[in-house]
Each structure stands twice: as structure tokens, then as C-alpha cells.
Design an enzyme around this catalytic site. Structure first.
Site, short mmCIF file in Angstrom:
data_model
loop_
_atom_site.label_atom_id
_atom_site.label_comp_id
_atom_site.label_asym_id
_atom_site.label_seq_id
_atom_site.Cartn_x
_atom_site.Cartn_y
_atom_site.Cartn_z
N HIS A 286 0.76 -1.34 0.00
CA HIS A 286 -0.04 0.04 0.08
C HIS A 286 0.90 1.24 -0.14
CE1 HIS A 286 -4.00 -1.94 1.09
NE2 HIS A 286 -3.02 -2.87 1.04
N GLU B 147 3.79 -4.38 -12.24
CA GLU B 147 5.33 -4.48 -12.42
C GLU B 147 5.65 -5.47 -13.57
OE1 GLU B 147 6.91 -4.56 -8.30
OE2 GLU B 147 5.91 -2.58 -8.04
N THR C 168 -5.97 0.30 -3.46
CA THR C 168 -4.50 -0.01 -4.29
C THR C 168 -4.60 -1.43 -4.85
OG1 THR C 168 -3.95 -0.83 -2.18
CG2 THR C 168 -3.16 1.22 -2.78
N HIS D 230 3.18 -14.13 -6.16
CA HIS D 230 1.83 -14.44 -5.35
C HIS D 230 0.79 -13.70 -6.08
CE1 HIS D 230 2.95 -10.53 -4.03
NE2 HIS D 230 2.05 -10.33 -3.21
N ASP E 7 -6.18 5.03 2.24
CA ASP E 7 -6.71 3.76 2.02
C ASP E 7 -8.32 3.84 2.23
OD1 ASP E 7 -5.72 0.91 1.50
OD2 ASP E 7 -3.82 1.95 2.19
N ALA F 2 -6.67 -12.63 -0.34
CA ALA F 2 -7.38 -11.35 -0.78
C ALA F 2 -7.28 -11.32 -2.26
CB ALA F 2 -6.44 -10.14 -0.08
N ASP F 3 -7.05 -10.17 -3.05
CA ASP F 3 -7.22 -9.68 -4.37
C ASP F 3 -6.63 -10.78 -5.33
OD1 ASP F 3 -5.03 -8.40 -3.23
OD2 ASP F 3 -5.03 -7.23 -4.94
N GLN G 22 12.68 -5.11 -7.04
CA GLN G 22 11.96 -5.88 -7.81
C GLN G 22 11.80 -5.10 -9.30
OE1 GLN G 22 8.94 -8.28 -6.27
NE2 GLN G 22 7.49 -7.30 -7.63
N1 UDP Z 1 8.99 -5.93 -3.45
C1 UDP Z 1 10.33 -5.48 -3.55
N2 UDP Z 1 11.24 -6.40 -3.35
C2 UDP Z 1 11.02 -7.67 -3.13
C3 UDP Z 1 9.48 -8.24 -3.08
C4 UDP Z 1 8.77 -7.30 -3.25
O1 UDP Z 1 10.73 -4.34 -3.89
O2 UDP Z 1 12.04 -8.56 -2.76
C5 UDP Z 1 8.12 -4.94 -3.88
C6 UDP Z 1 7.40 -5.09 -5.21
O3 UDP Z 1 8.10 -4.42 -6.14
C7 UDP Z 1 6.02 -4.54 -5.03
C8 UDP Z 1 5.81 -4.85 -3.51
O4 UDP Z 1 6.67 -5.14 -2.84
O5 UDP Z 1 5.90 -3.16 -5.45
C9 UDP Z 1 4.95 -5.89 -3.14
O6 UDP Z 1 3.41 -5.63 -3.43
P1 UDP Z 1 2.24 -6.56 -3.85
O7 UDP Z 1 1.18 -5.72 -3.98
O8 UDP Z 1 2.92 -7.09 -5.12
O9 UDP Z 1 2.25 -7.62 -2.88
P2 UDP Z 1 1.99 -7.50 -1.35
O10 UDP Z 1 3.27 -7.35 -0.81
O11 UDP Z 1 1.03 -6.21 -0.91
O12 UDP Z 1 1.53 -8.70 -0.81
#
Ligand code: UDP
Length: 475
Positions: free
Chosen positions: A26, A382, A147, A374, A126, A397-398, A359
Site C-alpha cells: 500500500h 510491475e 490499491t 503471489h 486507504d 485477498a485480491d 524488484q
Molecule cells: N518488492 C520488492 N522487493 C522484493 C519483493 C517485493 O521491492 O523482494 C515490492 C514489489 O516491487 C511490490 C511490493 O513489494 O511493489 C509488493 O506489493 P504487492 O502488491 O505485489 O504484494 P503485497 O506485498 O502487498 O502482498
């Protein structure tokens, strides 16, 4: 004033206060939005929990240091949870309610003491009801930034219809029954199956709970001046139309993908705001790998794996014979079993494990040919921006609906939901990575989707309207 001279009216730039749920998925899009606002000349105050602030304030401060002093201010409030709380897995849901009781009393004070900046003219948050209450009390217009994807927003909206149509309950169903279609969500009649419904609704199929939750979600949404979504018309247009027809007169702003919108801005600092320290050595490792040869594996910032799941994914990857880079967050594996064969792949030079990866850079690297994800919404976007096809293994969730759209509607990935067996992992990784009809098709669709995303940010209509609408707020 001489005749014919026009009076110069100086309009103060807007001051937007942004308050996300303080978890990575978020905070990232909200920071991107904050930066786009700074680039538009707005003042921004960004609120984090103390916990999140302690983790990221150095990086965030560095990121925004390129903007004039006073344009961006980072503040923090307690989230009400003890330091040792994991803020991950299913327990992440506790964050919303604890934040409400601990942050609400402080929020008003924080909004009113704006430390040398102009008064707050708009609040973006949010889906926090308590923030909406405070905003209304102070007569400050507010917007919700949801988000996640429009498809998951809409499916959640329609949960009462699903329950009413008797398409719940689904707990304890056989494999075949889980594949049956769910027909009661308008616009998704040929898409959704029972197994695509988020895990929460699989278990809690109480129609009254569903009605109550959705009623308050709709009512809450209508209280806001606008709803911001990190998506774009050419990706989720039909679903956005359904949402619009239910939310009117509240405006819908599909302004995504924000990550790409920011990349387009020449002065943007980008990056900066990871809750864990990025291991940049993995980029050097990627430099040494052939083009399109590596599967990037990441389950995001909240997912917890059991030791069994970890072993199955690991051995599936190793047995596929493909190189992989795995971002495995510290403390993200629960349970006590161990498998001392792990690490062999790393020894063979096949795989590399890091705690946290950069990432977006990884996905944009020429060596990365696929993403085992996931299906978090940021990760999905991305991957789309990088044109990398996915294997989806949603956690909650989503993510359950995102993965269905990725595989069935956009056809840029393979959905592996509900299965975590090394043979399936191996087979799916081979399908994703090895030359053949399937990979060619995925690559072609991923390439087209990337172009569509670039076009969406080049024609910035919803984003420009959002900027204009915030500028036009007069308090
Ligand atoms: N991310 C990162 N490095 C990692 C793993 C995840 O920078 O090793 C970032 C990724 O680029 C994304 C965010 O963490 O922007 C994860 O958001 P996402 O909505 O995909 O999943 P959530 O963590 O909310 O389940």
C-alpha cells in the site's frame, strides 16, 4: 494598477495529506502518487506508522530530497501493535483495527499542525472509515485510493449477489466443484470460478456479513470525492464501467500504472521505500546470466510460507533445471520442518536467494524471462510494465482474482492457484520458460500488454483530471 493591467492572483498550491495502510504493497503506490503530486507542484504530507517510519524514513527522505524544502513532509503515528507483531500473514488484518483506535485521536491534531506548510486541502487514504470521519469533521474533501485491481474491487462489491444466488458456500468442495463457474458477478460470468473467490469468502460465506460489509464499502466509497485505482481503461475498462455505474456521483480515477507514469517523468527520483534492505548484488548475478533465462520468484511483503510449501516450490524450481532468483523475505517461512537439501541449487549455481530484491529493476533485467508471483497487484503491474509473463500462486485477498485475470483474460501467465507440489511447479516452470507454442504465446501477449500500459500513461487523461480536480478544491 495601470489601466489594462491584469491583477495577478496567486493561488496557493494544494496540500495533500496521504495516509496509507502502513504495509509495503500500500505504501509503494501511495509514495509513487506522492511523488507525482510533488512533480505537479503540490505540497504533500505522508503519514506512516512509527513501525513503518523506522524502517523506511531514511530511504523516503533521500528519495524526496530532490524536491524543494517543505514540499514533502513525512510524519508518523502509532499503529497500536507491539513491535514484535509480525504484521504479516493472516495477522496483517489486525493492523486496520488497531490503527483505528490508536491513530484516530492523533490524526486531527496532526492535520491541524502542518509545520510551515499551507493548510491541508485534500486527504487521500486507504479505505479507512475513521480518516473519512476526521476529514468530514474538519470539512476537508477526501478520496480513497484502493490499491488493488478493479476486478477484485468489483468482485468484492458483488459478494452479496454471489451469496444470494446460492453460489456460496464453497468450503469443503471437491476439486471439480471448485472449478464450476460463478455466474452472478456482472461482467465476469465466463471468467470467475469458485476457486477464484478470495479465501476469506471461501470460509466466511455468511450472507448477512457479506451484505453488511459491502453495504458499508459502497456507502463509504460514496462519501468520498473520488476513488483512485492503480489501473487503466485498456486493462480493466469493462469492469471500471460497472464500478462507475454503482458509485456515481463519486468520481473514479483509474490513473495507473503509477510505476510507469513515474518512469516517464524525467525529474523523478523513483525507488526508495523498501521495508527490507535491498540486496543489489543480485543485479550483478543477473548480469552474468543469459538473456531470458532466469525465473524471478517473489511472494511479496505479507505472504508467509509453510516449510512444506517452501520445499515444494524449491524442489520444483531445481528440478525444472532453470535458473532462478528468489526474493525470500526474512521470517517469511513458518513451521519447524527443515530440508537440509535446500541450498544445493544455490551451490550448483542454478539459483540465488536474497532477502529482498530491487524488484522493478530485476523484472526489467534482460536475463529475467518469467516471474513466479503471489499475484499481488503491484507485482502484477510491475510484471506487465516489464513485459514478463507470470506463474501465479496467489496467497490471499485480491490475488485470487488477479491471477485469474492474468491467465484467463489477459493471457499473460499461468494460474497455479491451490496447488503446491514439486511436480506441478516443475512442469509449470518448464511451460513458462521453454521455447514452444505456450511460451511464444505468453511472450507475445505480454509484449502487447506492455505497449498498452505505456500508451495508457502517455495519454494521461484520468491522471490529469485528478490533478485538475485537486487543484480546484477551495476550502
Ligand atoms: N518488492 C520488492 N522487493 C522484493 C519483493 C517485493 O521491492 O523482494 C515490492 C514489489 O516491487 C511490490 C511490493 O513489494 O511493489 C509488493 O506489493 P504487492 O502488491 O505485489 O504484494 P503485497 O506485498 O502487498 O502482498
Amino acid at each position: 494598477m495601470e489601466e489594462g493591467e491584469e491583477e495577478q492572483v496567486t493561488v496557493a498550491p494544494p496540500h495533500v495529506l496521504i495516509f496509507p495502510l502502513p504495509i509495503q504493497g500500500h505504501v509503494n503506490p501511495m509514495l509513487n502518487l506522492a511523488e507525482l503530486f510533488c512533480l505537479a507542484g503540490f505540497h504533500v504530507t505522508f503519514i506512516l506508522s512509527h513501525y513503518a517510519y523506522n524502517r523506511i524514513h531514511h530511504a523516503v527522505t533521500a528519495r524526496f530530497s530532490t524536491y524543494p524544502a517543505g514540499k514533502f513532509s513525512l510524519r508518523s503515528i502509532p499503529d497500536g501493535l507491539p513491535d514484535e507483531h509480525p504484521r504479516a500473514g493472516a495477522r496483517v488484518l489486525e493492523l486496520g483495527s488497531s490503527l483505528k483506535s490508536s491513530a484516530k485521536p492523533l490524526l486531527k491534531q496532526l492535520i491541524l499542525t502542518h509545520q510551515g506548510q499551507p493548510s491541508v486541502t485534500c486527504i487521500i487514504t486507504d479505505a479507512f472509515e475513521f480518516v473519512a470521519d476526521v476529514a468530514e469533521e474538519l470539512r476537508i474533501p477526501f478520496m480513497f485510493f484502493r490499491t488493488f485491481s478493479a476486478c477484485s474491487f468489483w468482485a468484492n462489491f458483488c459478494v452479496p449477489q454471489i451469496a444470494q444466488a446460492g453460489e456460496f458456500p464453497i468450503q469443503g468442495m471437491s476439486h471439480e466443484e471448485m472449478d464450476r463457474p460463478v455466474r452472478s458477478v456482472p461482467g465476469m460470468e465466463d471468467i470467475l470460478r469458485r476457486r477464484d473467490i478470495p479465501r476469506f469468502w471461501r470460509v466466511n460465506c455468511d450472507i448477512n456479513l457479506a451484505k453488511q460489509t459491502m453495504k458499508s464499502a459502497i456507502q463509504e466509497s460514496r462519501r468520498a470525492k473520488g476513488i483512485i485505482l492503480n489501473t487503466f481503461e485498456s486493462l480493466e475498462g469493462p469492469i471500471l464501467s460497472h464500478i462507475r455505474s454503482h458509485l456515481e456521483p463519486t468520481r473514479l480515477y483509474p490513473i495507473g500504472p503509477l510505476q510507469a507514469r513515474l518512469l516517464r517523468k524525467p525529474n523523478s527520483a523513483g525507488g526508495g521505500g523498501g521495508f527490507w534492505k535491498e540486496d543489489n548484488n543480485c543485479m550483478t548475478w543477473l548480469d552474468a546470466q543469459p538473456d531470458d533465462s532466469v525465473v524471478y520468484v517473489s511472494m511479496g511483503s505479507v505472504t508467509e510460507l509453510t516449510q512444506t510449501q517452501l520445499n515444494e516450490l524449491w524442489h520444483g524450481l531445481i528440478n525444472s533445471g532453470h535458473r532462478f532468483l528468489w526474493a525470500l523475505r526474512p521470517e517469511s517461512v513458518v513451521g519447524s520442518e527443515t530440508d537440509d537439501r535446500m541450498g544445493q541449487g544455490q551451490g550448483q549455481g542454478l539459483g540465488r536467494v536474497v532477502g529482498w530484491a530491487p524488484q522493478e529493476d530485476v523484472l526489467g533485467h534482460r536475463a529475467v524471462g518469467g516471474f513466479l508471483t503471489h499475484s499481488g497487484w503491484n507485482s502484477t503491474l510491475e510484471s506487465i510494465i516489464a513485459g514478463v509473463p507470470m506463474i501465479c500462486w496467489p496467497y490471499f485477498a485480491d490475488q485470487f482474482i488477479n491471477s485469474r485475470y492474468v491467465s484467463r483474460v489477459w493471457k499473460i501467465g499461468i494460474d497455479m492457484k491451490d496447488v503446491c507440489h514439486r511436480l506441478t511447479v516443475e512442469k509449470t516452470v518448464r511451460e513458462l520458460m521453454e521455447k514452444g507454442e505456450k511460451r511464444d504465446d505468453l511472450l507475445q501477449k505480454a509484449y502487447c500488454m506492455k505497449q498498452t500500459a505505456i500508451k495508457a500513461v502517455n495519454n494521461g487523461s484520468s491522471f490529469d483530471i485528478l490533478i485538475q480536480d485537486i487543484r480546484s478544491i477551495i476550502i
